[in-house]
Design a protein around this motif. Structure first.
Motif, PDB file in Angstrom:
ATOM      1  N   MET A 100       0.865  -1.159   0.023  1.00  0.00           N
ATOM      2  CA  MET A 100      -0.034   0.092   0.250  1.00  0.00           C
ATOM      3  C   MET A 100       0.949   1.146   0.055  1.00  0.00           C
ATOM      4  N   ILE A 101       0.429   2.142  -0.622  1.00  0.00           N
ATOM      5  CA  ILE A 101       1.131   3.569  -0.973  1.00  0.00           C
ATOM      6  C   ILE A 101       0.329   4.707  -0.269  1.00  0.00           C
ATOM      7  N   ALA A 102       0.978   5.402   0.684  1.00  0.00           N
ATOM      8  CA  ALA A 102       0.298   6.612   1.451  1.00  0.00           C
ATOM      9  C   ALA A 102       0.924   8.057   0.533  1.00  0.00           C
ATOM     10  N   ARG A 103       0.070   8.634   0.222  1.00  0.00           N
ATOM     11  CA  ARG A 103       0.277   9.840  -0.274  1.00  0.00           C
ATOM     12  C   ARG A 103       0.060  11.051   0.537  1.00  0.00           C
ATOM     13  N   LEU A 104       1.074  11.827   0.965  1.00  0.00           N
ATOM     14  CA  LEU A 104       0.850  12.946   1.990  1.00  0.00           C
ATOM     15  C   LEU A 104       1.051  14.262   1.073  1.00  0.00           C
ATOM     16  N   TRP A 105       0.180  15.115   1.554  1.00  0.00           N
ATOM     17  CA  TRP A 105       0.282  16.453   1.185  1.00  0.00           C
ATOM     18  C   TRP A 105      -0.321  17.420   1.987  1.00  0.00           C
ATOM     19  N   ARG A 106       0.230  18.729   1.917  1.00  0.00           N
ATOM     20  CA  ARG A 106      -0.263  19.676   2.919  1.00  0.00           C
ATOM     21  C   ARG A 106      -0.527  21.159   2.276  1.00  0.00           C
ATOM     22  N   GLY A 107      -1.537  21.505   3.074  1.00  0.00           N
ATOM     23  CA  GLY A 107      -2.112  22.795   2.379  1.00  0.00           C
ATOM     24  C   GLY A 107      -2.432  23.626   3.720  1.00  0.00           C
ATOM     25  N   TRP A 108      -2.759  25.065   3.685  1.00  0.00           N
ATOM     26  CA  TRP A 108      -3.145  25.882   4.680  1.00  0.00           C
ATOM     27  C   TRP A 108      -3.996  26.980   4.289  1.00  0.00           C
ATOM     28  N   THR A 109      -4.972  27.138   5.086  1.00  0.00           N
ATOM     29  CA  THR A 109      -6.128  28.368   4.753  1.00  0.00           C
ATOM     30  C   THR A 109      -6.144  29.055   5.863  1.00  0.00           C
ATOM     31  N   SER A 110      -6.884  30.309   5.514  1.00  0.00           N
ATOM     32  CA  SER A 110      -7.062  31.198   6.729  1.00  0.00           C
ATOM     33  C   SER A 110      -8.235  30.380   7.412  1.00  0.00           C
ATOM     34  N   PRO A 111      -8.516  30.811   8.657  1.00  0.00           N
ATOM     35  CA  PRO A 111      -9.280  30.348   9.616  1.00  0.00           C
ATOM     36  C   PRO A 111     -10.713  30.437   9.111  1.00  0.00           C
ATOM     37  N   GLU A 112     -11.113  31.566   8.502  1.00  0.00           N
ATOM     38  CA  GLU A 112     -12.322  31.733   7.612  1.00  0.00           C
ATOM     39  C   GLU A 112     -12.676  30.693   6.616  1.00  0.00           C
ATOM     40  N   ASN A 113     -11.515  30.204   5.831  1.00  0.00           N
ATOM     41  CA  ASN A 113     -11.763  29.257   4.668  1.00  0.00           C
ATOM     42  C   ASN A 113     -11.560  27.806   5.084  1.00  0.00           C
ATOM     43  N   ALA A 114     -11.092  27.519   6.373  1.00  0.00           N
ATOM     44  CA  ALA A 114     -10.925  26.223   6.741  1.00  0.00           C
ATOM     45  C   ALA A 114     -12.245  25.432   6.737  1.00  0.00           C
ATOM     46  N   GLU A 115     -13.461  25.468   7.085  1.00  0.00           N
ATOM     47  CA  GLU A 115     -14.671  24.802   6.992  1.00  0.00           C
ATOM     48  C   GLU A 115     -14.963  24.739   5.701  1.00  0.00           C
ATOM     49  N   PRO A 116     -15.000  25.932   4.741  1.00  0.00           N
ATOM     50  CA  PRO A 116     -15.442  25.518   3.290  1.00  0.00           C
ATOM     51  C   PRO A 116     -14.420  24.826   2.556  1.00  0.00           C
ATOM     52  N   TYR A 117     -13.217  24.562   3.044  1.00  0.00           N
ATOM     53  CA  TYR A 117     -12.130  23.802   2.457  1.00  0.00           C
ATOM     54  C   TYR A 117     -12.401  22.281   2.935  1.00  0.00           C
ATOM     55  N   SER A 128       3.615  16.366  -3.763  1.00  0.00           N
ATOM     56  CA  SER A 128       3.260  15.332  -2.950  1.00  0.00           C
ATOM     57  C   SER A 128       4.389  14.350  -2.275  1.00  0.00           C
ATOM     58  N   GLU A 129       4.339  13.704  -1.112  1.00  0.00           N
ATOM     59  CA  GLU A 129       5.274  12.455  -0.597  1.00  0.00           C
ATOM     60  C   GLU A 129       4.412  11.426  -0.910  1.00  0.00           C
ATOM     61  N   HIS A 130       5.272  10.359  -1.144  1.00  0.00           N
ATOM     62  CA  HIS A 130       4.754   8.869  -1.067  1.00  0.00           C
ATOM     63  C   HIS A 130       5.425   7.948  -0.030  1.00  0.00           C
ATOM     64  N   PHE A 131       5.012   6.981   0.293  1.00  0.00           N
ATOM     65  CA  PHE A 131       5.715   6.291   1.251  1.00  0.00           C
ATOM     66  C   PHE A 131       5.018   4.850   1.239  1.00  0.00           C
ATOM     67  N   ASP A 132       5.731   3.769   1.062  1.00  0.00           N
ATOM     68  CA  ASP A 132       5.446   2.493   1.220  1.00  0.00           C
ATOM     69  C   ASP A 132       4.782   2.561   2.693  1.00  0.00           C
ATOM     70  N   VAL A 133       3.483   1.963   2.754  1.00  0.00           N
ATOM     71  CA  VAL A 133       3.116   1.641   4.392  1.00  0.00           C
ATOM     72  C   VAL A 133       3.552   0.266   4.899  1.00  0.00           C
ATOM     73  N   ALA A 134       4.496   0.486   5.988  1.00  0.00           N
ATOM     74  CA  ALA A 134       5.164  -0.653   6.494  1.00  0.00           C
ATOM     75  C   ALA A 134       4.331  -1.619   7.355  1.00  0.00           C
ATOM     76  N   ILE A 135       3.639  -0.993   8.179  1.00  0.00           N
ATOM     77  CA  ILE A 135       2.586  -1.376   9.436  1.00  0.00           C
ATOM     78  C   ILE A 135       1.497  -0.437   9.092  1.00  0.00           C
ATOM     79  N   GLU A 136       0.341  -1.496   9.320  1.00  0.00           N
ATOM     80  CA  GLU A 136      -1.015  -0.953   9.559  1.00  0.00           C
ATOM     81  C   GLU A 136      -1.811  -1.573  10.497  1.00  0.00           C
ATOM     82  N   THR A 137      -2.230  -1.111  11.685  1.00  0.00           N
ATOM     83  CA  THR A 137      -3.079  -1.920  12.579  1.00  0.00           C
ATOM     84  C   THR A 137      -4.414  -1.311  12.652  1.00  0.00           C
TER      85      THR A 137
END
Length: 101
Positions: free
Chosen positions: A1-18, A92-101
């Motif tokens: 399994m591959i995990a794809r990680l990505w980060r983004g930021w909003t203003s507080p007022e755009n957090a709920e709409p996002y 985005s960053e991609h990681f092989d999932v080594a352990i999932e519980t």
């Protein structure tokens, strides 16, 4: 399994709409991608910004490419999301999932 990680930021007022965009539009559309296994959205309020980390899971790199294209490390940011984000990672960053519980 591959995990794809990505980060983004909003203003507080755009957090709920996002969040709503991801919950109601983006994540449901990803269900149609062969090999998509699910996603998580992590949220952290950091002063004048709200940070989001998405973790999407795929069966294989072929499934990641089915979602993101051949240049699969490039972030996939829909125009509606881009309008709500104050800043974001371009890749985005991609990681092989080594352990999932």
């Amino acid at each position: 399994m591959i995990a794809r990680l990505w980060r983004g930021w909003t203003s507080p007022e755009n957090a709920e709409p996002y969040e709503r965009f991801l919950r109601e539009q983006m994540f449901p559309s990803m269900q149609r991608v062969p090999g998509f296994l699910g996603a998580q959205l992590l949220r952290h309020e950091a002063g004048e910004e709200v940070a989001f980390l998405t973790i999407s899971r795929f069966e294989s790199y072929d499934a990641v490419r089915a979602f993101a294209g051949e240049n699969y490390e490039q972030a996939v940011i829909e125009p509606e999301a881009r309008a709500l984000l104050s800043r974001h990672e371009e890749r985005s960053e991609h990681f092989d999932v080594a352990i999932e519980t």
